[in-house]
Design a protein around this motif. Structure first.
Motif, PDB file in Angstrom:
ATOM      1  N   LEU A 145      -2.899  -5.401   0.795  1.00  0.00           N
ATOM      2  CA  LEU A 145      -2.097  -5.464  -0.430  1.00  0.00           C
ATOM      3  C   LEU A 145      -1.935  -4.090  -1.096  1.00  0.00           C
ATOM      4  O   LEU A 145      -1.271  -3.973  -2.121  1.00  0.00           O
ATOM      5  N   LYS A 146      -2.575  -3.089  -0.524  1.00  0.00           N
ATOM      6  CA  LYS A 146      -2.523  -1.708  -1.028  1.00  0.00           C
ATOM      7  C   LYS A 146      -3.059  -1.592  -2.459  1.00  0.00           C
ATOM      8  O   LYS A 146      -2.488  -0.912  -3.300  1.00  0.00           O
ATOM      9  N   ILE A 147      -4.193  -2.265  -2.702  1.00  0.00           N
ATOM     10  CA  ILE A 147      -4.826  -2.228  -4.014  1.00  0.00           C
ATOM     11  C   ILE A 147      -6.080  -1.355  -3.994  1.00  0.00           C
ATOM     12  O   ILE A 147      -6.331  -0.595  -4.923  1.00  0.00           O
ATOM     13  N   ILE A 148      -6.849  -1.462  -2.912  1.00  0.00           N
ATOM     14  CA  ILE A 148      -8.154  -0.803  -2.834  1.00  0.00           C
ATOM     15  C   ILE A 148      -8.179   0.168  -1.654  1.00  0.00           C
ATOM     16  O   ILE A 148      -7.719  -0.163  -0.559  1.00  0.00           O
ATOM     17  N   ALA A 149      -8.748   1.346  -1.877  1.00  0.00           N
ATOM     18  CA  ALA A 149      -8.958   2.327  -0.808  1.00  0.00           C
ATOM     19  C   ALA A 149     -10.388   2.192  -0.310  1.00  0.00           C
ATOM     20  O   ALA A 149     -11.325   2.153  -1.107  1.00  0.00           O
ATOM     21  N   ASN A 150     -10.548   2.109   0.997  1.00  0.00           N
ATOM     22  CA  ASN A 150     -11.871   1.981   1.613  1.00  0.00           C
ATOM     23  C   ASN A 150     -12.044   3.057   2.674  1.00  0.00           C
ATOM     24  O   ASN A 150     -11.104   3.349   3.420  1.00  0.00           O
TER      25      ASN A 150
END
Length: 142
Positions: free
Chosen positions: A22-27
């Motif tokens: 969803l392109k919300i969190i960078a991991n």
């Protein structure tokens, strides 16, 4: 949904980070040998949909190119020939290594682990590049 992948390109090691679908969190994804980077990326993209790659643009504090910029540009040119369908963008990476070191210290990682896992800084740096890129895109689209 496709992900965005970030690269903190180094002479020997390269840190990678990726968003959730969803392109919300960078991991953080991995730290790989720079020599095997293109093969790693091709394998990863065969398994996961990636819509864009963001690579750190290494600049000096005054904005002039750092010594690593020529290596980064050579990689980008090779990448564009290997997979031209996946765009690659530059993003300012100044201070990411310093921030990554501070994150590691603040998180309580023991000195022995820090010494043995040098790639951790690269992976965290890639994650910071990706977070900053996502914040920038959000602010520009408003």
């Amino acid at each position: 949904m496709a992900r965005i992948l970030a690269i903190d390109y180094g002479k020997k090691r390269t840190g990678l980070a990726v968003t959730d679908p969803l392109k919300i969190i960078a991991n953080g994804l991995a730290t790989v040998s720079t020599a095997g980077l293109i093969d790693y990326l091709k394998d990863y993209i065969a398994k996961e949909q990636v819509e864009r790659i963001v690579i750190g643009r290494p600049l000096q504090l005054n904005g002039s190119p750092s010594e690593n910029l020529a290596r980064v540009e050579r990689f980008v040119n090779r990448w564009r020939k290997v997979m031209p369908e996946i765009p690659i963008d530059y993003f300012d990476e100044r201070f990411t290594s310093s921030l990554a070191h501070q994150v590691i210290l603040d998180s309580g990682v023991k000195k022995k682990v820090r010494r043995e896992n040098k790639g951790l800084v690269d992976e965290i740096s890639a994650t910071i590049i990706l977070q900053d890129y996502m914040q920038y895109r959000t602010s520009v689209l408003k």
